[in-house]
Write a protein that holds these residues in place. Structure first.
Motif, short mmCIF file in Angstrom:
data_model
loop_
_atom_site.label_atom_id
_atom_site.label_comp_id
_atom_site.label_asym_id
_atom_site.label_seq_id
_atom_site.Cartn_x
_atom_site.Cartn_y
_atom_site.Cartn_z
N TYR A 269 0.83 -1.20 0.00
CA TYR A 269 0.00 0.00 0.00
C TYR A 269 0.87 1.25 0.00
CZ TYR A 269 -3.57 -3.38 1.27
OH TYR A 269 -4.40 -4.46 1.27
N LYS A 270 0.34 2.29 -0.60
CA LYS A 270 1.02 3.58 -0.62
C LYS A 270 1.09 4.13 0.80
CE LYS A 270 -1.25 4.61 -4.99
NZ LYS A 270 -2.30 5.41 -5.62
N THR A 271 1.99 5.03 1.03
CA THR A 271 2.01 5.77 2.28
C THR A 271 1.83 7.25 1.94
OG1 THR A 271 4.42 5.95 2.21
CG2 THR A 271 3.50 4.11 3.47
N GLY A 272 1.42 8.00 2.93
CA GLY A 272 1.28 9.44 2.73
C GLY A 272 0.09 9.85 1.87
N VAL A 273 -0.92 8.99 1.77
CA VAL A 273 -2.12 9.33 1.00
C VAL A 273 -2.84 10.48 1.72
CG1 VAL A 273 -4.39 8.48 0.27
CG2 VAL A 273 -2.38 7.01 0.07
N ASP A 274 -3.27 11.46 0.97
CA ASP A 274 -4.01 12.60 1.53
C ASP A 274 -5.43 12.13 1.85
OD1 ASP A 274 -5.11 15.00 2.29
OD2 ASP A 274 -4.77 16.00 0.36
N LEU A 275 -5.61 11.63 3.06
CA LEU A 275 -6.89 11.03 3.44
C LEU A 275 -8.06 12.01 3.38
CD1 LEU A 275 -5.69 8.70 6.33
CD2 LEU A 275 -6.24 8.10 3.96
N PRO A 276 -7.93 13.24 3.88
CA PRO A 276 -9.07 14.16 3.76
C PRO A 276 -9.49 14.41 2.29
CG PRO A 276 -7.58 14.96 5.43
CD PRO A 276 -6.88 13.81 4.73
N SER A 277 -8.53 14.46 1.39
CA SER A 277 -8.87 14.65 -0.03
C SER A 277 -9.54 13.43 -0.64
CB SER A 277 -7.61 14.99 -0.84
OG SER A 277 -7.10 16.22 -0.43
N LEU A 278 -9.28 12.28 -0.07
CA LEU A 278 -9.85 11.03 -0.57
C LEU A 278 -11.34 10.89 -0.23
CD1 LEU A 278 -9.27 8.30 -1.95
CD2 LEU A 278 -8.48 7.46 0.26
N SER B 8 -24.14 10.78 2.25
CA SER B 8 -22.88 11.45 2.55
C SER B 8 -23.06 12.93 2.86
CB SER B 8 -21.89 11.28 1.40
OG SER B 8 -22.39 11.88 0.22
N ASP B 9 -24.15 13.53 2.39
CA ASP B 9 -24.38 14.94 2.69
C ASP B 9 -24.69 15.16 4.17
OD1 ASP B 9 -26.82 13.62 2.39
OD2 ASP B 9 -27.84 15.36 1.54
N ASN B 10 -24.90 14.09 4.91
CA ASN B 10 -25.14 14.17 6.34
C ASN B 10 -23.84 14.06 7.15
OD1 ASN B 10 -27.12 14.29 8.57
ND2 ASN B 10 -26.43 12.21 9.00
N LEU B 11 -22.70 13.92 6.47
CA LEU B 11 -21.42 13.73 7.16
C LEU B 11 -20.66 15.05 7.30
CD1 LEU B 11 -20.22 10.45 5.43
CD2 LEU B 11 -21.12 10.70 7.76
N THR B 12 -19.94 15.15 8.40
CA THR B 12 -19.10 16.32 8.65
C THR B 12 -17.79 15.84 9.28
OG1 THR B 12 -19.07 18.53 9.62
CG2 THR B 12 -20.01 16.78 10.97
N ASP B 13 -16.77 16.67 9.19
CA ASP B 13 -15.49 16.33 9.79
C ASP B 13 -15.59 16.43 11.31
OD1 ASP B 13 -14.02 15.89 7.40
OD2 ASP B 13 -13.85 18.06 7.12
N ALA B 14 -15.01 15.45 11.98
CA ALA B 14 -14.95 15.48 13.45
C ALA B 14 -13.69 16.20 13.88
CB ALA B 14 -14.97 14.06 14.00
N SER C 211 -1.69 10.79 9.55
CA SER C 211 -2.84 11.59 9.15
C SER C 211 -4.10 10.76 9.41
CB SER C 211 -2.76 11.97 7.66
OG SER C 211 -2.89 10.83 6.86
N TYR C 212 -5.23 11.44 9.33
CA TYR C 212 -6.50 10.72 9.48
C TYR C 212 -7.62 11.55 8.89
CZ TYR C 212 -7.93 13.71 13.41
OH TYR C 212 -8.30 14.78 14.19
N THR C 213 -8.71 10.85 8.62
CA THR C 213 -9.96 11.51 8.28
C THR C 213 -11.04 10.84 9.11
OG1 THR C 213 -11.42 12.28 6.51
CG2 THR C 213 -10.51 10.08 6.26
N LEU C 214 -11.90 11.64 9.69
CA LEU C 214 -12.95 11.15 10.58
C LEU C 214 -14.23 11.89 10.24
CD1 LEU C 214 -14.00 9.62 13.06
CD2 LEU C 214 -12.83 11.29 14.50
N ARG C 215 -15.19 11.15 9.71
CA ARG C 215 -16.45 11.75 9.26
C ARG C 215 -17.58 11.18 10.11
NH1 ARG C 215 -16.85 15.80 5.98
NH2 ARG C 215 -18.21 14.81 4.49
#
Length: 168
Positions: free
Chosen positions: A33-42, A53-59, A77-81
């Motif tokens: 697997y790749k490293t350093g993937v821009d998770l928020p952009s994904l 998905s329109d009901n999701l927001t960043d935590a 990094s992380y993304t949390l919706r």
């Protein structure tokens, strides 16, 4: 008699060769697997698999530390919706851990979080969303760990889209 023994021996050798080739071809191929993937952009690509998905927001980091009990310093990094309203309980998080040990710690915290969500469920509220919680689960792809609370149809599509985005 001698000819019959030679044929049996030849048949046995051919059978063994086929068996060995079959077993050799069944081995798992190593996936990287790749490293350093821009998770928020994904998130926009991943959320194409989520109907609400329109009901999701960043935590916030506070949500991460208080509810998930994950130390942000364990993550590259992380993304949390999380849900922005009561329309659905769709939710997910993806973390790129710094080390293998950090990934295991994060995964343990996420498992505990999902268990607590299940135990705290109040069936009187939005009961149609309960199957999503029953289907919730954690995942790990290399240094990436996370959880999803999605429908039985959306969860596999979400995970497939994520894995595709991070595979080398």
């Amino acid at each position: 008699m001698k000819k019959n023994t030679i044929l049996k021996t030849a048949a046995l050798l051919v059978s063994l060769t086929i068996a060995l080739l079959t077993f050799a071809s069944c081995g798992e191929k190593e996936v990287s697997y790749k490293t350093g993937v821009d998770l928020p952009s994904l998130t926009s690509a991943l959320e194409e698999t989520v109907s609400k998905s329109d009901n999701l927001t960043d935590a916030t980091d506070d949500f991460l530390e208080f509810f998930l009990e994950v130390d942000p310093s364990l993550c590259e990094s992380y993304t949390l919706r999380i849900p922005a309203g009561a329309e659905s309980i769709d939710e997910y998080a993806i973390f790129e851990a710094k080390t293998d040990e950090d990934a295991s710690s994060i995964l343990e915290a996420l498992t505990k979080y999902l268990k607590g969500r299940g135990e705290a469920w109040d069936g009187r509220y939005n009961a149609s969303e309960k199957p999503k919680l029953d289907n919730a689960g954690t995942f790990r792809y290399g240094s990436y760990v996370g959880y999803v609370i999605l429908s039985t149809e959306e969860k596999p599509a979400f995970l497939a889209a994520f894995e595709k985005a991070i595979k080398n």
